[in-house]
Motif scaffolding. Structure first.
Motif, short mmCIF file in Angstrom:
data_model
loop_
_atom_site.label_atom_id
_atom_site.label_comp_id
_atom_site.label_asym_id
_atom_site.label_seq_id
_atom_site.Cartn_x
_atom_site.Cartn_y
_atom_site.Cartn_z
N CYS A 134 0.82 -1.24 0.14
CA CYS A 134 -0.01 0.00 0.08
C CYS A 134 1.00 1.30 0.11
N ALA A 135 0.15 2.37 -0.07
CA ALA A 135 1.07 3.64 -0.17
C ALA A 135 0.32 4.66 0.88
N LEU A 136 1.06 5.55 1.47
CA LEU A 136 0.71 6.54 2.10
C LEU A 136 1.22 7.77 1.73
N VAL A 137 0.22 9.00 1.44
CA VAL A 137 1.00 9.96 0.78
C VAL A 137 0.76 11.12 1.76
N LYS A 146 7.09 0.84 -7.89
CA LYS A 146 7.93 -0.30 -8.51
C LYS A 146 8.63 -1.29 -7.14
N GLN A 147 9.17 -0.51 -6.15
CA GLN A 147 9.73 -0.99 -5.04
C GLN A 147 9.06 -1.70 -4.20
N ALA A 148 7.64 -0.79 -4.05
CA ALA A 148 6.50 -1.55 -3.07
C ALA A 148 6.03 -2.87 -3.97
N LYS A 149 6.01 -2.99 -5.06
CA LYS A 149 5.56 -4.02 -5.85
C LYS A 149 6.58 -5.17 -5.69
N GLU A 150 7.64 -4.96 -5.80
CA GLU A 150 8.65 -5.76 -5.75
C GLU A 150 8.94 -6.55 -4.18
N THR A 151 8.94 -5.64 -3.21
CA THR A 151 9.04 -6.16 -1.81
C THR A 151 7.97 -6.43 -0.91
N GLY A 152 6.69 -5.74 -1.43
CA GLY A 152 5.52 -6.17 -0.67
C GLY A 152 5.29 -5.15 0.43
N LYS A 153 5.96 -4.04 0.46
CA LYS A 153 6.05 -3.20 1.50
C LYS A 153 5.22 -2.20 1.01
N PRO A 154 4.67 -1.51 2.09
CA PRO A 154 3.94 -0.19 2.02
C PRO A 154 4.79 0.94 1.38
N MET A 155 4.18 1.86 0.84
CA MET A 155 4.98 3.10 0.23
C MET A 155 4.68 4.47 0.82
N LEU A 156 5.20 5.16 1.29
CA LEU A 156 4.96 6.18 2.06
C LEU A 156 5.59 7.44 1.01
N VAL A 157 4.69 8.24 0.60
CA VAL A 157 5.09 9.41 -0.42
C VAL A 157 4.83 10.85 0.26
N VAL A 158 5.84 11.63 0.22
CA VAL A 158 5.72 13.03 0.87
C VAL A 158 5.84 13.86 -0.38
N LEU A 159 4.59 14.46 -0.55
CA LEU A 159 4.66 15.71 -1.54
C LEU A 159 4.77 17.25 -0.80
N ARG A 160 5.98 17.50 -0.60
CA ARG A 160 6.23 18.77 -0.05
C ARG A 160 7.04 19.92 -0.78
N CYS A 161 6.65 21.10 -0.95
CA CYS A 161 7.28 22.22 -1.71
C CYS A 161 8.18 22.81 -0.43
N ILE A 162 7.83 24.13 -0.14
CA ILE A 162 8.65 24.71 0.89
C ILE A 162 7.89 24.68 2.05
N PRO A 163 8.65 24.14 3.17
CA PRO A 163 7.93 23.65 4.41
C PRO A 163 7.09 25.17 4.97
N LEU A 173 7.19 2.46 12.49
CA LEU A 173 6.18 2.24 11.34
C LEU A 173 6.78 2.85 10.21
N LEU A 174 7.20 3.93 9.96
CA LEU A 174 7.82 4.55 9.04
C LEU A 174 8.76 3.56 8.21
N ASP A 175 9.54 3.06 8.89
CA ASP A 175 10.76 2.01 8.48
C ASP A 175 10.02 0.93 7.56
N GLN A 176 8.90 0.61 7.82
CA GLN A 176 8.16 -0.53 7.23
C GLN A 176 7.51 -0.11 5.66
N TYR A 177 7.75 1.30 5.36
CA TYR A 177 7.16 1.86 4.21
C TYR A 177 8.21 2.04 3.34
N VAL A 178 8.21 1.94 1.83
CA VAL A 178 9.15 2.33 0.81
C VAL A 178 8.53 3.84 0.91
N ARG A 179 9.77 4.72 1.14
CA ARG A 179 9.62 6.12 1.30
C ARG A 179 9.96 7.10 -0.09
N VAL A 180 8.96 7.92 -0.08
CA VAL A 180 9.08 8.74 -1.28
C VAL A 180 8.70 10.19 -1.21
#
Length: 448
Positions: free
Chosen positions: A9-12, A57-74, A95-102
């Motif tokens: 899965c993915a979390l954005v 791609k990595q989430a599909k290969e590893t079966g891990k969740p995916m974490l995606v951060v959309l961030r411009c200027i904080p 928990l974050l360590d269990q995700y593929v992080r983008v």
């Protein structure tokens, strides 16, 4: 069926980039801030930088969740959460360590068919499978600077943990997510909107002025409204009042939980439906609820006189409760905190900002009926389209008592919504107001 089980899965997380930098970073330019953030992310190696498809791609290969951060200027308020999420919090980090992080910087080229959220938010989260099935959303805001009433580290922790459990049972629980993907967007990506296409491209310009090349989250919402305004059409409710906050129908969610009612406003829509403090909102219209943002998603797609079917857990038992939404329910929400209210003030009010008059100000203005409007002009803009009201003759402390003949618009929100739907660009609108003890009227031009 066990709702929570395993699959990729993915979390954005979307951190809007429209608010000021923190004081401690005040000596840095925005350009330095963006480039410094990029260098830090790349050097740490904890995130895939600007690589959503690589993350998939990595989430599909590893079966891990995916974490995606959309961030411009904080933004100043989000930096605190962001630092705790990525670096400090001892409960979140495992928990974050269990995700593929983008991390994705900016919304240029963003797939708006997939990433549909309240674009005025500064913290918005998607949980999804690697096949892009959305499990849930997290993150909301109902005040420009105070986010603690709506989100918390504790709430995010519980949503992340629930996301891991949800993906563990996918696709057996797929029916819960059927309604979590939205309708086709007005345009496929932000830079394709008419108001943005001549100013931005689908990528950030790291070789030039990267800050000016970035499309901020709120600009998407502005561009959506401009599609209708530029055509001389009323802006639909779903774009004027996007993702209504649950408190608009009387639901006050505990920010330290995922979906638990802290309070139900007396006499509200939720109260009339029979909801109570302590209830856990398990599902709405068949969609599993992980946070306030999930509730907002369901409300966003609801119409006047719709019935939202609520699956409530009370005393460890599931109770089905219909929530009847009357005509005009969405207009109970508040627009004034939104970044998107700024261009609307230019459209409808010529750059004026309004606030509800105090009892003393109402009395001085001669407005004795509590059901009649009395809105104080708290500022007038000075530049470009925002200078129209000033140039027309409006001043700070004027008390507006009627707009286009309407004297029952009790909030700035009501004036903005009425004007956006009834007063088209190029039209002239009479505004009645009191200055001192003198009744006055000026005619203001409506703008795009």
């Amino acid at each position: 069926m066990n709702l929570f089980s395993r699959s990729a899965c993915a979390l954005v997380i979307c951190l809007a980039c429209s608010l000021p930098l923190s004081a401690e970073d005040g000596k840095q330019t925005r350009e330095q801030k963006v480039l410094g953030d990029r260098a830090k992310v790349l050097s740490d190696g904890y995130w895939i930088y600007n690589g959503f498809e690589e993350g998939i791609k990595q989430a599909k290969e590893t079966g891990k969740p995916m974490l995606v951060v959309l961030r411009c200027i904080p933004c100043e308020e989000c930096v605190k959460l962001d630092e705790e999420i990525m670096e400090k919090d001892p409960v979140l980090r495992p928990l974050l360590d269990q995700y593929v992080r983008v991390r994705i910087v900016g919304t240029n080229g963003l797939d708006l068919d997939l990433f549909q959220y309240d674009y005025d938010q500064s913290f918005a989260v998607f949980l999804m499978n690697a096949d892009k099935t959305i499990y849930g959303r997290f993150g909301t805001r109902s005040h420009r600077t105070d986010w603690t009433s709506d989100v918390s580290i504790e709430g995010l922790t519980k949503a992340l943990d629930a996301g891991l459990k949800l993906h563990a049972n996918y696709p057996r629980n797929k029916s819960y997510f059927a309604g979590k993907h939205g309708d086709k967007p007005l345009f496929a990506s932000p830079e394709k909107f008419p108001s943005l296409k001549d100013k931005y491209t689908d990528t950030l310009n790291y070789e030039g002025d990267v800050v000016k090349s970035c499309i901020h989250c709120h600009q998407i919402g502005d561009a959506q409204k401009a599609v209708f305004r530029d055509r001389g059409k009323a802006i639909p409710d779903e774009y004027l009042f996007p993702y209504p906050h649950p408190k608009a129908i009387g639901m006050i969610i505990d920010p330290s939980e995922m979906n638990t009612l802290k309070e139900v406003a007396k006499g509200s829509i939720a109260d009339k439906a029979g909801l109570q403090a302590g209830d856990r909102v398990f599902a709405l219209n068949g969609q599993v609820i992980l946070s306030i943002a999930d509730i907002q998603w369901v409300l966003h797609h609801a119409k006047d006189q719709d019935t939202v079917q609520a699956d409530i857990v009370r005393n460890n038992k599931h109770v089905l409760m219909p929530i009847e939404l009357p005509s005009g329910w969405r207009q109970k929400d508040d627009l004034s905190w939104r970044v998107g209210s700024w261009p609307m003030r230019a459209m409808v009010l010529g750059g004026m900002g309004l606030e509800e008059a105090t009892p003393e100000q109402r009395e001085r203005a001669g407005v004795t009926d509590p059901n009649k409007m009395a809105l104080r002009v708290r500022f007038v803009g000075r530049y470009n389209k925002h200078a129209l009201a000033k140039n027309t003759g409006f001043r700070v402390d004027d008390i507006v008592v009627a707009f286009d003949g309407q004297d029952d618009l009790m909030r700035e929100t009501d004036v903005l919504a009425y004007g956006a739907q009834n007063c088209m660009p190029g039209e002239k609108v009479k505004i009645d107001f009191v200055r001192g003890n003198k009744q006055m009227t000026l005619t203001l031009g409506m703008q795009k």
